[in-house]
Write an enzyme that holds these catalytic residues in place. Structure first.
Site, PDB file in Angstrom:
ATOM      1  N   ARG A 115      39.507  48.119  24.914  1.00 34.76           N
ATOM      2  CA  ARG A 115      38.628  49.287  24.416  1.00 34.76           C
ATOM      3  C   ARG A 115      39.523  50.121  23.693  1.00 34.76           C
ATOM      4  NH1 ARG A 115      34.221  46.328  25.241  1.00 34.76           N
ATOM      5  NH2 ARG A 115      34.336  45.691  27.485  1.00 34.76           N
TER       6      ARG A 115
ATOM      7  N   ASN B  72      43.236  44.835  33.553  1.00 32.68           N
ATOM      8  CA  ASN B  72      43.265  43.553  33.890  1.00 32.68           C
ATOM      9  C   ASN B  72      44.524  43.056  33.501  1.00 32.68           C
ATOM     10  OD1 ASN B  72      40.290  43.719  34.219  1.00 32.68           O
ATOM     11  ND2 ASN B  72      40.067  44.227  31.929  1.00 32.68           N
TER      12      ASN B  72
ATOM     13  N   LYS C 121      43.539  46.839  40.063  1.00 34.95           N
ATOM     14  CA  LYS C 121      42.026  46.596  39.867  1.00 34.95           C
ATOM     15  C   LYS C 121      41.920  45.087  40.855  1.00 34.95           C
ATOM     16  CE  LYS C 121      38.560  45.091  36.262  1.00 34.95           C
ATOM     17  NZ  LYS C 121      38.112  45.385  35.165  1.00 34.95           N
TER      18      LYS C 121
ATOM     19  N   GLU D 257      35.193  42.729  38.479  1.00 32.28           N
ATOM     20  CA  GLU D 257      34.890  42.110  37.367  1.00 32.28           C
ATOM     21  C   GLU D 257      35.915  40.651  37.032  1.00 32.28           C
ATOM     22  OE1 GLU D 257      35.250  45.084  34.488  1.00 32.28           O
ATOM     23  OE2 GLU D 257      33.111  45.345  34.477  1.00 32.28           O
TER      24      GLU D 257
ATOM     25  N   ARG E  49      41.871  50.906  42.532  1.00 33.24           N
ATOM     26  CA  ARG E  49      40.664  51.464  41.863  1.00 33.24           C
ATOM     27  C   ARG E  49      39.481  51.094  42.655  1.00 33.24           C
ATOM     28  NH1 ARG E  49      39.675  49.099  36.774  1.00 33.24           N
ATOM     29  NH2 ARG E  49      39.103  51.276  35.574  1.00 33.24           N
TER      30      ARG E  49
ATOM     31  N   LYS F 236      36.073  56.292  39.038  1.00 36.54           N
ATOM     32  CA  LYS F 236      35.738  56.703  37.826  1.00 36.54           C
ATOM     33  C   LYS F 236      34.767  57.960  37.976  1.00 36.54           C
ATOM     34  CE  LYS F 236      36.078  52.270  35.383  1.00 36.54           C
ATOM     35  NZ  LYS F 236      35.363  51.435  34.717  1.00 36.54           N
TER      36      LYS F 236
ATOM     37  N   ASP G  84      29.964  53.714  34.701  1.00 34.32           N
ATOM     38  CA  ASP G  84      31.110  53.111  33.840  1.00 34.32           C
ATOM     39  C   ASP G  84      31.301  54.061  32.486  1.00 34.32           C
ATOM     40  OD1 ASP G  84      33.274  51.537  33.087  1.00 34.32           O
ATOM     41  OD2 ASP G  84      31.938  50.035  32.431  1.00 34.32           O
TER      42      ASP G  84
ATOM     43  N   GLU H 212      39.434  59.083  37.446  1.00 30.66           N
ATOM     44  CA  GLU H 212      39.626  58.303  36.326  1.00 30.66           C
ATOM     45  C   GLU H 212      38.735  58.629  35.287  1.00 30.66           C
ATOM     46  OE1 GLU H 212      40.631  54.012  36.627  1.00 30.66           O
ATOM     47  OE2 GLU H 212      39.153  53.556  35.000  1.00 30.66           O
TER      48      GLU H 212
ATOM     49  N   GLU I  50      34.784  54.216  24.520  1.00 32.03           N
ATOM     50  CA  GLU I  50      34.069  53.077  24.695  1.00 32.03           C
ATOM     51  C   GLU I  50      32.474  53.094  24.511  1.00 32.03           C
ATOM     52  OE1 GLU I  50      34.941  51.091  28.366  1.00 32.03           O
ATOM     53  OE2 GLU I  50      33.483  49.111  28.062  1.00 32.03           O
TER      54      GLU I  50
ATOM     55  N   HIS J 287      23.779  52.920  29.785  1.00 36.94           N
ATOM     56  CA  HIS J 287      24.324  51.649  29.574  1.00 36.94           C
ATOM     57  C   HIS J 287      23.262  51.021  28.778  1.00 36.94           C
ATOM     58  CE1 HIS J 287      26.988  48.603  30.160  1.00 36.94           C
ATOM     59  NE2 HIS J 287      27.361  48.692  31.394  1.00 36.94           N
TER      60      HIS J 287
ATOM     61  N   TRP K  30      24.943  43.518  33.697  1.00 30.54           N
ATOM     62  CA  TRP K  30      25.428  43.737  32.539  1.00 30.54           C
ATOM     63  C   TRP K  30      24.425  43.898  31.253  1.00 30.54           C
ATOM     64  CZ3 TRP K  30      30.278  40.011  32.350  1.00 30.54           C
ATOM     65  CH2 TRP K  30      31.402  40.586  33.243  1.00 30.54           C
TER      66      TRP K  30
END
Ligand code: GCU
Length: 732
Positions: A182, A224, A301, A305, A338, A374, A379, A401, A407, A535, A557
């Protein structure tokens, strides 16, 4: 300017105003003030005075010399004692007897606060910048320079400030190969390949910029995470960066991969209750602190995901976090765990899942754990309500966060100032302890009396010369720092300071630029996701419209999961008759959000499935309003471009042009968003376009066929690409 004086200024490093500006200097440009403004600061002498030679005192001295000589266009020198009128004296009571003798009220400002005050020392007027620690003094020095940069009065100056949040951190989503998840500003600024042998000047300038807005920590790698960072070889690279950042009060932190004990430790399990695993983390912590004594801690994390985590072993998030916290505790480190967890295997509205997971764990975390949440429950959308976890866990430290990198907001090429988005969240009332229990008060720890507090921002920094990919995106880095220092600061004041420091204090320019910034987020909401939609971006890249997408493996998603449009209406029913996500908010708020009539219009489709024919306050039906909003967004980008064009006389060509070009990209994209979204939703509502609304330029099929396989920020996956659609627009 005469040749000789130009030479003199060159010698002082003051040539930049004559040059094109590439944005590298950010808001720390220190160009000479105009004569009239400079005259207000005539009382500032030509010396900066400090008796200390600590690393931090040295960089403070250098910054003051650099800033004052630049702004006041005179030669400023550093001394150890006051020799004349107007000296800028800085230090702590410990390292300066003169400051100690002033008996300044520093204790109540804590370890990082500062005080700037006019005083008379041995009959000479001076400006004192003092704090309990060298870093507090450094923050004071940056504040003093800011006052001059923004042409504020310093007559009889008496300013005190202390951060309201303890950990003010950037989170880099930078990978070890130099790519940035991102990231829209080039590759990573961390040159891992060259470290530890070489740490560049850019690292110093990065630290300066962060310190200038009070950021005191940085997580160097992606959530990640790769376990590799925890190996001895890579830790030596981290240590070198820590050494570079330390004088600026910036601690390093690492994202830690939960399965590291298996991947680099040779263990068979990463079960947090396994004694060997616990010992591994303890030894790893000891090893890290051996070379980085002030290491900040881990960001994790887990079970999110696809990342490994304690649930892989039937353990809870608290078990995982506490194990790492136990390893760090003897060294003073923290774990930022997180709360961004959700699973498509759980048949529950995605936005409810983090609360469902973490609310029952309230009170179960060790003192050196803070849960990092977050701002919204989904998201980082252009607009979301605040996460219901804020206010719901009185016995748990909760940090916020934010995503500085855009993004979901048009990457670096859309001008979107995020200060307003963040202020909206921070100002939101959780009603957790009655009216006035704002999110800001949860974050700064005052609502539940928490000492460990955190504001983290996913960085938008990269190797681009201008750091952030665009000039205006620098404002988001700046605003993040300011809001982390004071979550109750006003987005407009922050924008006004940034504009003056970054461009000019010309009131025509400043008024127009601040207006443009302040409206920009709402504009993006209008052309992307109006009325509470969320989204709707194309999947993976998150660039451009994709409301029709329904074929991604995981339901949550897919944009269709979020808009739920059908022949009757549009929106996600989160009222008690739907997913009942509203029940996660305090009763006073829950009851309001449960009904269409009392839900704020800008969150309407987030909470409710509303008939297309629903009358809105504007007098239009929902369908007509939705179409109007998309169009309004496009029109607003036109206005932004027009107002920027008028500012050409006030800006250097380089920064003017890049901004103008990017506004053209934004205009093109806004139209695409409007046309594609209207084409798609018309195919569902089967309603005609309201009178006066133009038909989309292309067919829905054309928009559906658009793809952006090479949009930045996605790493380097093996991308499948389809041929682009045939242009089916009518010939003009
Ligand atoms: C978003 C983002 C991912 C990121 C994730 C996270 O889903 O698209 O790239 O990894 O958030 O915050 O962990």
């Amino acid at each position: 300017m005469k040749f000789v004086s130009l030479l003199a200024l060159c010698a002082l490093g003051l040539t930049a105003s004559a040059q094109a500006e590439d944005g590298y200097d950010l808001w720390l440009r220190y160009h000479p003030l105009e004569k009239a403004a400079a005259s207000h600061y005539a009382a500032i002498g030509a010396t900066v005075v400090s008796a200390s030679h600590s690393e931090t005192a040295n960089v403070t001295r250098d910054e003051l010399v650099r800033g004052l000589s630049g702004l006041l266009a005179k030669k400023v020198t550093a001394r150890e004692a006051i020799t004349g009128n107007g000296a800028v004296l800085f230090g702590t009571p410990e390292n300066s007897r003169t400051i100690a003798a002033l008996h300044l009220p520093l204790e109540k400002l804590g370890p990082e606060g500062y005080l700037i005050r006019a005083a008379v020392v041995k009959g000479k007027p001076v400006t004192v910048i003092a704090g309990s620690s060298d870093v507090g003094v450094l923050y004071g020095a940056f504040r003093f320079l800011k006052l001059i940069q923004t042409r504020a009065s310093i007559d009889h100056i008496d300013i005190a400030s202390a951060p309201k949040v303890k950990l003010r951190l950037l989170n880099h989503w930078d990978n070890l190969d130099g790519s940035v998840e991102r990231g829209y500003a080039g590759s990573s600024i961390f040159k891992w390949w060259e470290l530890p042998a070489h740490s560049s000047q850019r690292m110093v300038d990065y630290a300066r910029a962060n310190a200038s807005v009070g950021i005191n920590g940085t997580v160097l790698i992606n959530v990640n995470a790769s376990s590799m960072i925890l190996t001895r070889e890579w830790l030596s690279k981290v240590a070198r960066l820590a050494d570079t950042f330390r004088p600026y009060g910036i601690k390093v932190y690492l994202a830690a991969r939960f399965s590291a004990p298996i991947e680099i430790g040779g263990l068979k399990t990463a079960d947090p209750l396994d004694p060997e695993v616990r010992a591994w983390w303890k030894n790893k912590a000891d090893e890290i602190y051996h070379s980085i004594p002030d290491f900040g801690g881990f960001l994790v994390k887990a079970n999110s995901e696809g990342q490994p985590g304690p649930q892989d072993y039937g353990r809870s998030h608290a078990d995982g976090a506490n194990m790492m916290a136990e390893a760090l505790a003897p060294h003073g480190g923290v774990v930022m765990w997180r709360a961004f967890v959700y699973s498509h295997e759980v048949p529950v509205d995605r936005v409810k899942q983090a609360y469902d997971e973490f609310k029952p764990l309230d009170g179960k975390f060790r003192d050196n754990v803070i849960v990092q949440v977050k701002n919204g429950p989904l998201d980082f959308q252009p607009r979301e309500p605040f996460s219901p976890l804020f206010g719901a866990t009185p016995a748990t430290a909760m940090g916020m966060e934010l995503e500085i990198t855009k993004e979901y907001l048009g990457f670096n090429t859309h001008l979107v100032y995020l200060g307003t988005l963040w202020q909206e969240v921070l100002d939101s009332d959780t009603f957790a302890k009655g009216q006035g229990s704002t999110v800001a008060k949860v974050v700064d720890g005052t609502l539940f009396d928490k000492k460990l507090t955190l504001m983290a921002g996913v960085a938008n920094i990269g190797s681009d010369r201008n750091w952030c990919g665009s000039i205006f995106d620098q404002a988001n880095w700046y605003a993040f720092g300011r809001l982390a220092w004071d979550p109750e600061a006003q987005a407009k004041d922050i924008a006004a300071d940034w504009v003056k420091m970054t461009f000019t204090d010309n009131p025509v320019f400043d008024t127009a630029a601040v207006t443009l910034m302040m409206g920009s987020r709402e504009t993006a909401v209008n052309y992307m996701t109006p009325l509470g939609l969320a989204h709707q971006m194309g999947t993976s890249g998150h660039y451009g419209p994709g409301s029709w997408i329904d074929n991604v493996g995981r339901p949550d998603w897919n944009p269709v999961y979020y808009h739920r449009a059908d022949a009757q209406g549009i929106g996600f029913d989160r009222s008690p008759s739907g997913s009942d996500a509203v029940s996660q908010y305090a009763p006073a708020l829950r009851d309001r959000l449960a009904k269409v009539e009392t839900t704020p219009k800008n969150a309407l489709l987030w909470f409710h499935h509303v008939p297309w024919s629903q009358p809105m306050k504007s007098g239009r039906t929902l369908w007509d309003e939705l179409v109007a909003r998309y169009g309004q967004g496009v029109a607003e980008v036109d206005t932004m471009a027009t107002s920027w064009a008028k500012l050409k006389p006030y800006v250097d060509t380089e920064r003017f042009d890049i901004t103008a070009d990017y506004l053209r990209i934004q205009r093109r994209d806004a139209q695409l968003w409007r046309d594609a979204s209207v084409a798609y939703f018309a195919s569902i509502s089967h309603l005609p376009l309201p009178a006066g609304e133009k038909a989309p330029l292309h067919s829905l099929g054309y928009y559906k066929a658009l793809e952006y396989p090479y949009a930045p920020g996605q790493g380097t996956p093996g991308r499948k690409i389809k041929p682009p659609p045939v242009d089916d627009a009518p010939t003009p």
